[in-house]
Enzyme design. Sequence first.
Site, PDB file in Angstrom:
ATOM      1  CE  LYS A 117      69.783 -10.929  75.904  1.00 20.73           C
ATOM      2  NZ  LYS A 117      68.641 -10.583  76.782  1.00 20.73           N
ATOM      3  CG  ASN A 140      74.172 -12.292  77.392  1.00 17.62           C
ATOM      4  OD1 ASN A 140      74.961 -11.839  78.209  1.00 17.62           O
ATOM      5  ND2 ASN A 140      72.884 -12.398  77.638  1.00 17.62           N
ATOM      6  CG  HIS A 185      69.684  -4.157  82.086  1.00 21.12           C
ATOM      7  ND1 HIS A 185      70.148  -4.935  83.133  1.00 21.12           N
ATOM      8  CD2 HIS A 185      69.459  -4.997  81.052  1.00 21.12           C
ATOM      9  CE1 HIS A 185      70.200  -6.204  82.731  1.00 21.12           C
ATOM     10  NE2 HIS A 185      69.784  -6.268  81.489  1.00 21.12           N
TER      11      HIS A 185
END
Length: 438
Positions: A117, A140, A185
């Site tokens: 990303k 981010n 995660h």
Amino acid sequence: MLYNYSTKKILILGMGLTGISCINFFLKKGIVPKIIDESTCPIYLHKIPKIVKYKLGILDPQWILESDLIVISPGISSFKPILLKARLLGIEIVSDIELFSREVAVPIISITGTNGKSTVATMVTEIAKNTGYKVYLGGNIGFPVLHMLDQKADLYVIELSSFQLENTFTLKSKIAVVLNISEDHMNRYPKGFKQYKKIKLSIYNQADICIINFNQKIKNLNNNSKKWIDLKSKKSNYHVYYDKKQAIIYHKNQKILNMSETFLHGHHNYDNALVSLVISDAMEFPRNSIIETLKKFSTLPHRFTIIHNKKGICWINDSKSTNVNSTKVALDSIQSIGTIHLLLGGDSKSANFNILKDYFNKLKIIIYCFGQDRLYLSKICKEKSITIQTLQQAIILISQKAVSGDTVLLSPGCSSLDQFSSFEERGNIFIKLIKDII
């Protein structure tokens, strides 16, 4: 819709850059929030204005439960019991992305995915700049999004992690993209991969144009209120074709760009360039500006970057690899006639690395397992694994074993925070160790 925060008791959780940007956001509106940080000594404590009350070391239940609005930083899990209780009591919990979404009047391109990303967001930003747009990149990567509200812009490009999307509800993107979804995660999400995937896909909820670049069916894909572009279907107009070790991007059977004309290497980067082209076409950017920018674009630091290639040994820094799939992608991009020396290690975040077992068995590879979860990682393929404590020990060992034709790959597949402050520090130390030892 205009949001009025003046009557609300506002609490910010997290005193990092995101938290500081939230404080400034409310102060500009004449509202004084409170703030909490779980650390007893946060590095940005000195940036807290004297007018703002704060608490350190614990998420104080009293402050949380007496609040009307809580703004949570991405580093703090939304699934902590006290926050689940707050939601049940009707206390609103949002991200800084949500605050940003409520204020923005110009188009937003939103990009998420387990991997890639940052590269795609940066590519698209550079293309937009080359086209003449006043564009800002944040989220981010780059600036906290609330900082960007101070800038006059024609377009915002925001990179979003699942952590940021957990508490984002009204984001209206002109274009939303999910690049890929793979296990990551898992220690964050109580309900596992399905919950992580659902959060990632929420980026599409209020988008005008939805770009899909992975092989998974999505409910409501044929929703007529949206325009869907599926890059992995046979019906897609956009493809990367591989011919005699060449990768060429095509649109509607027309050759657009031979990747040998760029500085990009690896199938994942060819995919990133393809998605950037699709986003840019959807924005109706001039094709010549798109191609010109992609030809000049260099891979971001710590992302499958060749840093040393002498005596027939290629050393590759892919420290940004923080999940198991990113390691697999990196291995797919290597064309080595010799042995691959893979540096694997750190905090595995409860991910299932056993999916690499059959993969490792097919490769001529030695796996150097280091860091917090080195023992767990070494069990994946015991006969090909070496367990060491640190990255430095691994480099010394590899320098003694590697011969001409070999490739050394730092693609740890894990978080760096067990031994380093960030993946950037991990990558920089890798580079320094090579210079010092090799």
